[in-house]
Motif scaffolding. Structure first.
Motif, PDB file in Angstrom:
ATOM      1  N   HIS A 206       8.384  -5.434  13.427  1.00 30.94           N
ATOM      2  CA  HIS A 206       8.214  -4.273  11.759  1.00 30.94           C
ATOM      3  C   HIS A 206       8.799  -3.096  12.794  1.00 30.94           C
ATOM      4  CE1 HIS A 206       6.223  -3.413   8.411  1.00 30.94           C
ATOM      5  NE2 HIS A 206       5.523  -2.422   9.663  1.00 30.94           N
ATOM      6  N   SER A 207       8.288  -2.891  13.725  1.00 31.03           N
ATOM      7  CA  SER A 207       8.991  -1.337  13.931  1.00 31.03           C
ATOM      8  C   SER A 207      10.148  -0.990  13.607  1.00 31.03           C
ATOM      9  CB  SER A 207       8.189  -0.576  15.042  1.00 31.03           C
ATOM     10  OG  SER A 207       7.105  -0.971  14.822  1.00 31.03           O
ATOM     11  N   LYS A 208      11.582  -1.837  14.154  1.00 28.20           N
ATOM     12  CA  LYS A 208      12.638  -1.896  14.285  1.00 28.20           C
ATOM     13  C   LYS A 208      13.389  -1.985  12.928  1.00 28.20           C
ATOM     14  CE  LYS A 208      16.446  -4.438  16.525  1.00 28.20           C
ATOM     15  NZ  LYS A 208      16.779  -4.865  17.267  1.00 28.20           N
ATOM     16  N   VAL A 209      12.507  -2.540  11.963  1.00 27.14           N
ATOM     17  CA  VAL A 209      13.444  -2.723  11.270  1.00 27.14           C
ATOM     18  C   VAL A 209      12.520  -1.714   9.986  1.00 27.14           C
ATOM     19  CG1 VAL A 209      13.016  -4.275   9.122  1.00 27.14           C
ATOM     20  CG2 VAL A 209      13.196  -5.805  11.112  1.00 27.14           C
ATOM     21  N   GLN A 210      11.571  -1.180  10.226  1.00 26.00           N
ATOM     22  CA  GLN A 210      11.239  -0.301   9.384  1.00 26.00           C
ATOM     23  C   GLN A 210      12.135   0.801  10.086  1.00 26.00           C
ATOM     24  OE1 GLN A 210       8.802   0.040   7.089  1.00 26.00           O
ATOM     25  NE2 GLN A 210       9.175   2.103   6.361  1.00 26.00           N
ATOM     26  N   LYS A 211      12.642   1.345  10.905  1.00 33.70           N
ATOM     27  CA  LYS A 211      13.285   2.378  11.483  1.00 33.70           C
ATOM     28  C   LYS A 211      14.848   1.935  10.589  1.00 33.70           C
ATOM     29  CE  LYS A 211      15.024   4.654  15.447  1.00 33.70           C
ATOM     30  NZ  LYS A 211      15.044   4.374  17.148  1.00 33.70           N
ATOM     31  N   GLU A 212      15.340   1.497  10.476  1.00 36.87           N
ATOM     32  CA  GLU A 212      16.490   0.644   9.790  1.00 36.87           C
ATOM     33  C   GLU A 212      16.450   0.759   8.839  1.00 36.87           C
ATOM     34  OE1 GLU A 212      18.320  -3.959  10.875  1.00 36.87           O
ATOM     35  OE2 GLU A 212      18.382  -2.592  13.126  1.00 36.87           O
ATOM     36  N   ILE A 213      14.785   0.621   8.477  1.00 35.64           N
ATOM     37  CA  ILE A 213      15.170   0.835   6.448  1.00 35.64           C
ATOM     38  C   ILE A 213      14.809   2.078   6.404  1.00 35.64           C
ATOM     39  CG2 ILE A 213      13.396   0.601   4.733  1.00 35.64           C
ATOM     40  CD1 ILE A 213      12.925  -1.988   5.367  1.00 35.64           C
ATOM     41  N   ASP A 214      13.867   3.027   6.887  1.00 33.30           N
ATOM     42  CA  ASP A 214      14.113   4.682   7.313  1.00 33.30           C
ATOM     43  C   ASP A 214      15.590   4.683   7.313  1.00 33.30           C
ATOM     44  OD1 ASP A 214      11.702   4.454   6.607  1.00 33.30           O
ATOM     45  OD2 ASP A 214      10.889   4.267   8.782  1.00 33.30           O
TER      46      ASP A 214
END
Length: 772
Positions: A206-214
């Motif tokens: 989740h953190s990785k995906v959220q970082k990529e989205i950001d």
């Protein structure tokens, strides 16, 4: 006996408050009856199959929880909401179905709880792991940890933790069925560790995906700002487009290619950089700029220098070298007005076709590129894929032009006789445009979509045989045949080319090892039976590797280096016993035997054909792994003998209905086919029938007809070399092949006596003792 509440997807633990909705009429009736009792208790057990609408005794787990009904609220839709408190886990000895309601005969099972240090250690370890579980769980509040930690009873603490975990029914049921407290704590700890690891992994993802989205949102915002700035400053191109535009300005491009590049760059400027289409356009423009449209390598048209290069790299091959030098001479005199030539080198493996292509490039001063067509089945390998496909690329021709860095390389297309075809297209048909001098000046690759001028490319193709090349493709090429090497040629090739390279590769010098001339000739004669020199190269490499190993072992033992001289007698110690082919050439007159000549992809060979007569019913038995054409040739030969017996001999004609014939060609594991052994099989059959003996020292080749005509054959050069290799110098060949003998190099036919025949009777007259 208590009434049973079968629960869907729910397991209730002792000490836990659980709200539950009930809608089944039978269960509602059971609840109403249980509510009238003094303790208002009911037995809650999970269903094995939650889809079952009317569960029976076999559909409910045996272990459940006795619950007290604290609150009952009827809902407007007729269902009931219950607030239950788990009191005690019990096992059902038997379920009984009464008036569609389940009742349970319950029995308590001792928990085996003993207050000791091990249980306390287990409780604390479970609590620590539960804290981690709550920390990583997105829906459990941190405040839950404090009340659970305050529970000192290990069994109750385990039940409370299990009730708050997100587990499937099967795993919760397994915890409920653990009556022993220590077993329950151990199983709970196992589940906690597993679930915590899964939650950790989920949080990382989740953190990785959220970082990529950001990051993507940030890039999108910056691009929009950059776009606004470019519009304000009247800047049309993105940095990537500008880089490509700068490359285009510095590149030498034809006008039609430059206009295509400009058009695509304008499209790229209007396409959002996040769009996949932007990447497709960029890759396409990069390919347009990478192709050497107008770059040429400087060509050297010095005939003497080219001759020296060819002679230095290849021994013999006079006809091939003369043909290449003729091409250079015409190119030098006529310049661009000379018509492009497509050369096709046809010959057995290992005779130097590929290396000859490299030598041509070296002689011309051009760059050399090559790729193999063997097994190619997709037309897109030649013409490229259209840009609509994901991962599309230009064809191999354009890719090799980019690799060469110029538009006039020498391009070698290897194994052109082994092209395949299937539902993806026919690569041979695509090559028609590439190898046609009238069309290849505007070859169109499906990916580039603009004409590519291939008229300055010198195409050289190689093949082992020409009859498998499609006729339209073969018609566009100038075929140059390379024959197999004679032992004398192999000797010079090994001495001048192979041995210097092998010395270098093995780390040896002539001070360390010397191979005598007699030993080299013995290696050629006894250890390498082939048309080319690849096996000879492998044998010599093996020999020198063994010498290098011995030299290194002596050095490691501290012994003084010693020069190794290899003679004929030493070869067996290095290479083993000689492997001479077991072709038993007749040295004495024999009956029912003849010697023929065969052509193979590896060069020429000698064919021994045997025949015997026996009592039978007129049948002809054929063995030796013969192909259909060869079988028909044998039948034709026998038909000729039967119909012309009185003309061929004065002996009494056999009673054909009482005679059986068996014709065999040795080496039955090797497939054999073709019509050129017709006259040879006729001699063997006639010799077996008449008893006339075959004269040694003769070999023959030729197709036979029912009237006894000897028809022309192919591969005469290779067959002649094979006969000389086995010491046979008297050859019967068809009269129609006289022109082939006249065109043959003098060194091939030197010492050979050709007997030209047009009728089989001539061969019968001379090849058999006593004529006929």
């Amino acid at each position: 006996m208590l009434y049973v509440l079968p629960a869907r997807d729910t397991v209730i633990f002792p000490g836990v408050l659980v709200p539950i909705f009930v809608g089944r009429p039978s269960t509602l009736k059971a609840i109403e009856i249980a509510a009238t009792a003094e303790k208002r208790r009911i037995f809650v057990a999970a269903q094995k199959n939650p889809e079952e609408e009317n569960p029976g005794p076999a559909d409910v787990y045996d272990v459940g929880t006795v619950c007290e009904m604290l609150q009952m609220i009827r809902m407007p839709d007729g269902t009931m909401k219950l607030l239950l408190e788990g009191k005690e886990r019990k096992r059902c000895r038997a379920y009984v179905l009464q008036d569609s309601m389940l009742t349970a005969d319950l029995v308590s099972v001792p928990s085996g709880y003993v207050d000791n240090d091990r249980l306390e250690a287990l409780r604390q370890e479970v609590l620590r792991e539960f804290e981690s579980y709550v920390t990583y769980h997105p829906r459990l509040p941190a405040e839950l940890i404090q009340p659970v930690s305050a529970i000192k009873d290990p069994g109750l603490a385990a039940d409370m933790i299990a009730a708050h975990m997100t587990l499937d029914v099967q795993r919760k049921q397994s915890l409920l069925e653990c009556f022993r407290v220590d077993s329950r704590l151990e199983l709970l700890l196992k589940y906690l560790i597993s679930e915590t690891e899964m939650l950790k992994l989920g949080r990382e993802i989740h953190s990785k995906v959220q970082k990529e989205i950001d990051q993507n949102q940030r890039e999108y915002f910056l691009r929009e700002q950059l776009k606004a700035i470019q519009e304000e400053l009247k800047i049309d191109d993105s940095p990537e487009a500008q880089d490509l535009r700068d490359r285009a300005a510095k590149s030498e491009l034809p006008d039609y290619v430059r206009s295509k590049v400009e058009s695509e760059l304008k499209r790229m400027a209007k396409t959002p950089s996040m769009s996949p289409e932007s990447t497709v356009i960029r890759n396409y423009v990069e390919w347009l700029l990478d192709v050497p449209w107008l770059k040429k390598s400087e060509e050297r048209l010095d005939i003497d220098a080219a001759k020296k290069v060819l002679d230095a790299n290849h021994y013999g091959l006079k006809r091939v070298k003369d043909r290449l030098l003729e091409y250079l001479a015409v190119r030098k005199l006529a310049g661009k007005s000379s018509r492009a030539q497509i050369l096709c080198l046809v010959g057995p493996p290992g005779v130097g076709k590929t290396s000859l292509g490299k030598s041509v490039a070296q002689a011309l001063g051009r760059r050399f590129v090559n790729f193999s067509l063997g097994g190619m089945r997709d037309e897109a390998e030649i013409r490229g894929h259209r840009r609509t496909y994901i991962g599309a690329l230009p064809g191999r021709i354009v890719q090799k032009l980019k690799e060469a860095g110029c538009n006039n390389p020498v391009m070698l297309l290897d194994e052109v006789d082994k092209i395949g075809s299937d539902f993806r297209g026919d690569p041979a048909s695509a090559l028609l445009e590439v190898l046609d001098p009238e069309q290849n000046s505007h070859f169109t690759d499906h990916y580039l979509e603009v004409p590519v001028d291939l008229s300055d490319v010198l195409f050289i193709t190689t093949a082992n045989v020409s009859h498998t090349i499609p006729a339209p493709l073969l018609d566009r090429m100038d075929v140059i045949e390379l024959s197999s090497y004679l032992p004398e040629e192999k000797y010079h090739i090994a001495k001048d080319h192979l041995l210097p390279r092998i010395y270098k590769e093995s780390g040896l010098t002539k001070k360390d090892a010397v191979l005598s001339s007699a030993a080299l000739k013995a290696v050629i004669a006894d250890y390498s039976h082939e048309s080319g020199v690849r096996e000879l190269d492998r044998r010599l490499s093996t020999l020198f590797r063994k010498i290098a190993r011995v030299a290194l072992e002596r050095e490691e033992r501290g012994e003084a280096p010693r020069k190794v001289s290899i003679g004929v007698k030493d070869l067996a110690g290095y290479l083993g016993a000689p492997h001479r082919p077991d072709v038993r050439i007749p040295r004495e007159p024999q009956t029912g035997l003849s010697v023929g000549l065969a052509w193979t992809a590896a060069g020429g060979d000698v064919l021994i054909i045997e025949a015997v007569k026996m009592p039978g019913k007129g049948e002809l038995q054929l063995t030796g792994n013969l192909g259909k054409v060869m079988q028909e040739s044998a039948m034709t030969a026998l038909g000729f003998i039967k119909s012309h017996w009185r003309e061929l001999t004065n002996q009494a004609e056999p009673k054909w209905g009482g005679v059986g014939l068996h014709l065999h060609v040795p080496e039955g594991a090797i497939p054999k086919d073709g019509p050129s052994a017709g006259i040879t099989m006729a001699i063997s059959l006639f010799s077996a029938l008449s008893g006339a003996k075959y004269r040694p020292g003769y070999a023959m080749t030729g197709e036979i007809s029912l009237r006894g005509d000897v028809l022309p054959i192919g591969g005469l050069r290779e067959k002649t070399l094979a006969a000389k290799r086995y010491g046979i110098y008297n050859l019967f060949i068809p009269e129609a092949n006289r022109a082939d003998v006249e065109d043959m190099e003098p060194w091939i036919k030197q010492g050979v006596h050709y007997v030209f025949v047009s009728q089989a009777a001539q061969v019968f007259e001379e090849a058999l003792e006593g004529g006929r």
